[in-house]
Every structure is written in structure tokens, then in C-alpha cells.
Design a protein around this motif. Structure first.
Motif, PDB file in Angstrom:
ATOM      1  N   ASN A 137       0.845  -1.188   0.000  1.00 27.97           N
ATOM      2  CA  ASN A 137       0.000   0.000   0.000  1.00 27.97           C
ATOM      3  C   ASN A 137       0.878   1.233   0.000  1.00 27.97           C
ATOM      4  OD1 ASN A 137      -2.734  -0.289  -0.204  1.00 27.97           O
ATOM      5  ND2 ASN A 137      -3.049  -0.714   1.977  1.00 27.97           N
ATOM      6  N   ALA A 138       0.627   2.151  -0.903  1.00 27.87           N
ATOM      7  CA  ALA A 138       1.420   3.377  -0.980  1.00 27.87           C
ATOM      8  C   ALA A 138       0.975   4.387   0.072  1.00 27.87           C
ATOM      9  CB  ALA A 138       1.305   3.983  -2.371  1.00 27.87           C
ATOM     10  N   SER A 139      -0.284   4.350   0.445  1.00 31.30           N
ATOM     11  CA  SER A 139      -0.788   5.311   1.427  1.00 31.30           C
ATOM     12  C   SER A 139      -0.631   4.744   2.835  1.00 31.30           C
ATOM     13  CB  SER A 139      -2.257   5.629   1.142  1.00 31.30           C
ATOM     14  OG  SER A 139      -3.029   4.454   1.211  1.00 31.30           O
ATOM     15  N   PRO A 140      -0.479   5.617   3.806  1.00 24.78           N
ATOM     16  CA  PRO A 140      -0.341   5.125   5.185  1.00 24.78           C
ATOM     17  C   PRO A 140      -1.637   4.480   5.656  1.00 24.78           C
ATOM     18  CG  PRO A 140      -0.481   7.522   5.154  1.00 24.78           C
ATOM     19  CD  PRO A 140      -0.423   7.059   3.725  1.00 24.78           C
ATOM     20  N   LYS A 141      -1.513   3.547   6.572  1.00 22.25           N
ATOM     21  CA  LYS A 141      -2.672   2.839   7.102  1.00 22.25           C
ATOM     22  C   LYS A 141      -3.437   3.759   8.056  1.00 22.25           C
ATOM     23  CE  LYS A 141      -3.976  -1.370   9.459  1.00 22.25           C
ATOM     24  NZ  LYS A 141      -3.545  -2.591  10.092  1.00 22.25           N
ATOM     25  N   VAL A 142      -4.760   3.708   7.955  1.00 20.03           N
ATOM     26  CA  VAL A 142      -5.614   4.514   8.825  1.00 20.03           C
ATOM     27  C   VAL A 142      -5.904   3.697  10.074  1.00 20.03           C
ATOM     28  CG1 VAL A 142      -7.828   5.699   9.044  1.00 20.03           C
ATOM     29  CG2 VAL A 142      -6.650   5.654   6.840  1.00 20.03           C
ATOM     30  N   GLY A 143      -5.610   4.280  11.240  1.00 18.39           N
ATOM     31  CA  GLY A 143      -5.904   3.612  12.509  1.00 18.39           C
ATOM     32  C   GLY A 143      -7.376   3.719  12.856  1.00 18.39           C
ATOM     33  N   ASN A 145      -8.852   4.758  15.485  1.00 19.28           N
ATOM     34  CA  ASN A 145      -9.232   5.983  16.191  1.00 19.28           C
ATOM     35  C   ASN A 145      -8.806   7.253  15.455  1.00 19.28           C
ATOM     36  OD1 ASN A 145     -10.575   4.838  18.442  1.00 19.28           O
ATOM     37  ND2 ASN A 145      -8.594   4.177  19.228  1.00 19.28           N
ATOM     38  N   ASP A 146      -8.233   7.107  14.256  1.00 19.23           N
ATOM     39  CA  ASP A 146      -7.852   8.276  13.449  1.00 19.23           C
ATOM     40  C   ASP A 146      -9.108   8.882  12.818  1.00 19.23           C
ATOM     41  OD1 ASP A 146      -5.187   7.834  13.992  1.00 19.23           O
ATOM     42  OD2 ASP A 146      -4.795   6.781  12.111  1.00 19.23           O
ATOM     43  N   PRO A 147      -9.030  10.174  12.469  1.00 24.43           N
ATOM     44  CA  PRO A 147     -10.161  10.779  11.745  1.00 24.43           C
ATOM     45  C   PRO A 147     -10.367  10.047  10.414  1.00 24.43           C
ATOM     46  CG  PRO A 147      -8.584  12.454  12.445  1.00 24.43           C
ATOM     47  CD  PRO A 147      -7.965  11.122  12.720  1.00 24.43           C
ATOM     48  N   CYS A 148     -11.609   9.866  10.014  1.00 22.30           N
ATOM     49  CA  CYS A 148     -11.925   9.149   8.778  1.00 22.30           C
ATOM     50  C   CYS A 148     -11.418   9.948   7.583  1.00 22.30           C
ATOM     51  CB  CYS A 148     -13.429   8.918   8.669  1.00 22.30           C
ATOM     52  SG  CYS A 148     -13.834   7.771   7.332  1.00 22.30           S
ATOM     53  N   PRO A 149     -10.735   9.286   6.644  1.00 22.51           N
ATOM     54  CA  PRO A 149     -10.218  10.007   5.479  1.00 22.51           C
ATOM     55  C   PRO A 149     -11.303  10.539   4.539  1.00 22.51           C
ATOM     56  CG  PRO A 149      -9.706   7.652   5.326  1.00 22.51           C
ATOM     57  CD  PRO A 149     -10.347   7.892   6.657  1.00 22.51           C
ATOM     58  N   CYS A 150     -12.567  10.138   4.745  1.00 20.57           N
ATOM     59  CA  CYS A 150     -13.640  10.632   3.873  1.00 20.57           C
ATOM     60  C   CYS A 150     -14.004  12.081   4.183  1.00 20.57           C
ATOM     61  CB  CYS A 150     -14.877   9.735   3.964  1.00 20.57           C
ATOM     62  SG  CYS A 150     -15.873   9.983   5.456  1.00 20.57           S
ATOM     63  N   GLY A 151     -13.522  12.601   5.335  1.00 17.90           N
ATOM     64  CA  GLY A 151     -13.773  13.996   5.688  1.00 17.90           C
ATOM     65  C   GLY A 151     -15.024  14.222   6.509  1.00 17.90           C
ATOM     66  N   SER A 152     -15.621  13.163   7.040  1.00 16.10           N
ATOM     67  CA  SER A 152     -16.864  13.303   7.816  1.00 16.10           C
ATOM     68  C   SER A 152     -16.638  13.928   9.182  1.00 16.10           C
ATOM     69  CB  SER A 152     -17.527  11.942   7.987  1.00 16.10           C
ATOM     70  OG  SER A 152     -16.736  11.117   8.843  1.00 16.10           O
TER      71      SER A 152
END
Length: 162
Positions: A137-143, A145-152
Motif C-alpha cells: 500500500n502506498a498510502s499510510p494505514k488509517v488507525g 481511532n484516526d479521523p476518517c479520510p472521507c472527511g466526515s
């Protein structure tokens, strides 16, 4: 005039058919590889056995080879790479991908095959399956408890990570 099944864009009558029929010997390891592919596609099991190196014929399973050849629809051959195996060489390696359909599923047989010359005749010695490349995966993994990458604005686990 039909084109050879090996994908060389040459007429079958002047490409692999004379080798399979025993009228001519393969000049290179790649040419023998192409003829062996055609033999699978045409169900020429005797040629597949005869083109094995004499030292490796004892453990050859003719019925398994026949089953694979006859129960597959051969769709194409791609030569990926080759090392040596020319007319003046004694050994050669051909890496290829044979695409076929078996049981309605398209499959890819990716192999590095070893060839050796006995006298003036090329033979298939053995092959090694090339494993599929590992995808990173080129992008970092989303944890979780991290903010959702969809921007919600929600935590990933409460949004797209469900």
C-alpha cells in the motif's frame, strides 16, 4: 495458413508444428518453450514427454500432463524474459506466463524454465513457479481511532471502517 499458437505471429507450419512433428529441432531454448506451449494447446502429450531432458523423464507424470492439457483451454503465451539459450549455448532459462482457462476460471501459469542441450538438441529440464509480486500500500494505514479520510469528522471506526 493459420498463425502459430505460441504468439510468434509466424505461420504454424513454419514455426512450432515442424518441431512438434519431429521434422526439425528447436534452435533455441525459447523456441522449444514455444513448441511445448503449442503441444499443451494441441494435446500433443508424446512431444511433451519426448522434449523432457532424458535425466528427468523417470518422474514425469504423463497422465497428469494429459489431464491438464486436455482439460484446459489455452489462451496465450507471453515470454517475460530469457537468459542464454541461443544456438551456441548449452543451457538457457525462459521465463513465461501461459494463460489458460480451466473449469471456467482464467489462470496464469508463471514459470522460469531451465533448458539444456544434449548434443544439438534442446530439452526442458525443470521449472520453478514465479510467485505473484507482493503489493505494498502506498498510502499510510488509517488507525481505528484516526479521523476518517472521507472527511466526515468522525473516527474511522465509527464511519468507513465499520
Amino acid at each position: 495458413m493459420s498463425l502459430c499458437l505460441c504468439g510468434s505471429s509466424q505461420p504454424a507450419e513454419t514455426c512450432c508444428n515442424p518441431i512438434i512433428q519431429g521434422d526439425q529441432k528447436a534452435k533455441t531454448a525459447e523456441h522449444l518453450m514455444r513448441a511445448r506451449y503449442c503441444a499443451f494447446a494441441l494435446g500433443q502429450i508424446d512431444f511433451l514427454s519426448e522434449s523432457l531432458h532424458p535425466d528427468h523423464r523417470g518422474d514425469h507424470d504423463v497422465e497428469a500432463t494429459r489431464h491438464w492439457a486436455e482439460n484446459s483451454k489455452w489462451l496465450g503465451l507471453e515470454i517475460v524474459d530469457k537468459e542464454s539459450g541461443e544456438e551456441g549455448d548449452e543451457k538457457g532459462i525462459v521465463e513465461f506466463i501461459a494463460t489458460y482457462k480451466e473449469g471456467g476460471v482464467v489462470k496464469h501459469h508463471h514459470e522460469r524454465s531451465n533448458f539444456s542441450k544434449v548434443g544439438d538438441e534442446w530439452f526442458f529440464v525443470d521449472g520453478e513457479i514465479v510467485p505473484p509480486a507482493t503489493k505494498v500500500n502506498a498510502s499510510p494505514k488509517v488507525g481505528r481511532n484516526d479521523p476518517c479520510p472521507c472527511g466526515s469528522g468522525k473516527k474511522y471506526k465509527k464511519c468507513c471502517g465499520k
